[in-house]
Scaffold this active site. Structure first.
Site, mmCIF file in Angstrom:
data_model
loop_
_atom_site.group_PDB
_atom_site.id
_atom_site.type_symbol
_atom_site.label_atom_id
_atom_site.label_comp_id
_atom_site.label_asym_id
_atom_site.label_seq_id
_atom_site.Cartn_x
_atom_site.Cartn_y
_atom_site.Cartn_z
ATOM 1 N N HIS A 93 -1.809 0.221 -9.820
ATOM 2 C CA HIS A 93 -2.381 -0.728 -8.841
ATOM 3 C C HIS A 93 -3.015 -1.932 -9.562
ATOM 4 O O HIS A 93 -4.221 -2.158 -9.465
ATOM 5 C CB HIS A 93 -3.409 -0.033 -7.936
ATOM 6 C CG HIS A 93 -3.677 -0.787 -6.660
ATOM 7 N ND1 HIS A 93 -3.983 -0.186 -5.476
ATOM 8 C CD2 HIS A 93 -3.685 -2.120 -6.391
ATOM 9 C CE1 HIS A 93 -4.183 -1.088 -4.537
ATOM 10 N NE2 HIS A 93 -3.998 -2.293 -5.079
ATOM 11 N N ARG B 135 0.864 -1.182 0.000
ATOM 12 C CA ARG B 135 0.000 0.000 0.000
ATOM 13 C C ARG B 135 0.895 1.225 0.000
ATOM 14 O O ARG B 135 1.919 1.271 0.710
ATOM 15 C CB ARG B 135 -0.889 0.021 1.245
ATOM 16 C CG ARG B 135 -2.037 -0.971 1.232
ATOM 17 C CD ARG B 135 -3.139 -0.575 0.250
ATOM 18 N NE ARG B 135 -4.279 -1.458 0.301
ATOM 19 C CZ ARG B 135 -4.449 -2.532 -0.472
ATOM 20 N NH1 ARG B 135 -3.548 -2.870 -1.373
ATOM 21 N NH2 ARG B 135 -5.535 -3.267 -0.361
ATOM 22 N N GLU C 224 -4.675 7.333 -4.584
ATOM 23 C CA GLU C 224 -4.965 6.689 -5.867
ATOM 24 C C GLU C 224 -6.318 7.162 -6.366
ATOM 25 O O GLU C 224 -7.234 7.327 -5.554
ATOM 26 C CB GLU C 224 -4.934 5.168 -5.705
ATOM 27 C CG GLU C 224 -3.544 4.683 -5.307
ATOM 28 C CD GLU C 224 -3.458 3.166 -5.120
ATOM 29 O OE1 GLU C 224 -4.416 2.460 -5.479
ATOM 30 O OE2 GLU C 224 -2.426 2.699 -4.620
#
Ligand code: NAI
Ligand code: 3PY
Length: 319
Positions: free
Chosen positions: A286, A238, A267
């Site tokens: 991601h 993360r 994000e």
């Protein structure tokens, strides 16, 4: 009466059809607009269950979802959910471990290999007609085979990355983890070390620790300044585990040679982020677990968990 299920995720058609036969489904592939958000909030006011990911489940949303019994997250990481508030309301939270471990570890190696061989830079040169300028030694990357691999957070994904390094690339493995892992040390001929030693020793550092209050901001300038001349940092866990501003500065100053990132503090990554202008970083959006097969397996597992909780039995993978 069929239970009401809110889904915020792409599902393959057969799974969506099966769920629609069992439940009253309100389906969003993602929440793109204010109108989607308003429809989502209205649906959650009646929802018995939620299946999906990338939805900010703050306490206010929990309060506005009075019938909610289960959140079946299509992810292994559950840092986005307010655990205490869920517990207080008796809402079951489930996740999707194991089925995404290999795909995510593969993504770690995509980033590692791309960074080591500067593949993104080279690819951009070919596309812009600059083939010959990629053949100069100042553009060369570094070897992968035999280099020391350091894993931060030796859980399922960390071990899968370590296996790839140990068996595939002849890499000595060192790792840092919250608890001791003698079985991993034995299986992979690996050595558990503290974080400072890991940053001082490893050629490749792959961050796979779960995000928590303890790991938030765990890696910053203090660690990056300990790295060797050509150390590469990969983050597939993360974004907030790494202090992004300090990482950017260390990349700009050459304190850190190169990085490969799948995850970010915020994000989607803001197009004005300085990361985008840096050559010595590989950026992915991601996609750690984003393969057709793995996403299918994650959705199947999330649906199984949801079905079981609504049927009054225990979920397969409670978070
Ligand atoms: N980029 C992506 O698309 C994906 C990212 N992830 C992320 O990867 C994380 C790890 O997933 P798994 O390996 O399945 O989880 P896991 O629970 O098996 O492993 C997490 C590891 O982090 C370690 N850890 C926790 N606190 C630590 C600390 N202070 N210092 C060092 N280690 C610490 C734990 O001991 C554990 O070994 C997830 O929580 C998620 O955030 C997971 C899947 C896909
Ligand atoms: O599973 C997770 O935690 C992800 O980040 C996406 O697969």
């Amino acid at each position: 009466m069929k239970p009401n299920v809110v889904i915020v995720h792409e599902l393959y058609p057969e799974l969506l059809k099966t769920l629609e036969q069992q439940y009253n489904v309100v389906h969003f592939t993602r929440l793109n607009s204010d109108a989607d958000r308003a429809d989502f909030n209205a649906a959650m006011a009646e929802a018995d269950a939620f299946l999906g990911s990338n939805v900010k489940f703050d306490e206010a949303l929990i309060e506005r979802s009075p019938r909610l019994k289960v959140i079946a997250s299509v992810s292994v990481g559950v840092d986005a959910y307010p655990r205490e508030a869920l517990k207080a309301r008796g809402i079951v939270l489930t996740n999707t471990p194991e089925v995404l471990t290999d795909a995510t570890a593969d993504t770690g190696f995509v980033l590692l290999m791309m960074a080591a061989r500067r593949a993104g830079e080279m690819e951009r040169k070919v596309r812009s007609g600059n083939w010959s300028t990629s053949l100069m030694s100042q553009d060369f990357g570094v070897d992968v085979t035999g280099k020391t691999l350091g894993i931060v957070g030796m859980g399922r994904i960390g071990q899968a990355v370590a296996k790839r390094g140990h068996f595939g690339f002849d890499m000595p493995v060192i790792f840092q983890n919250r608890s001791s892992k003698p079985e991993v040390e034995a299986a992979l001929d690996a050595r558990q070390v503290d974080l400072d030693t890991l940053f001082e020793t490893a050629d490749f550092i792959v961050v796979t620790a779960a995000l928590s209050d303890e790991t938030r901001g765990m890696i910053g300038r203090a660690q990056l300044e300990r790295t060797r001349e050509k150390t590469i940092l990969i983050n597939i866990s993360r974004g907030p585990v790494v202090r992004e501003q300090e990482l950017i500065e260390c990349l700009q100053e050459g304190v850190l040679y190169y990085a490969g990132l799948d995850v970010y503090e915020r994000e989607p990554l803001d197009p004005s982020s300085p990361l985008i202008g840096l050559d010595n970083v590989v950026l992915l959006p991601h996609i750690g677990s984003s393969t057709v097969e793995t996403r299918g397996a994650m959705c199947d597992l999330a649906a199984d968990n949801l079905n079981r909780v609504l049927a009054g039995t225990s979920p397969l993978t409670p978070a």
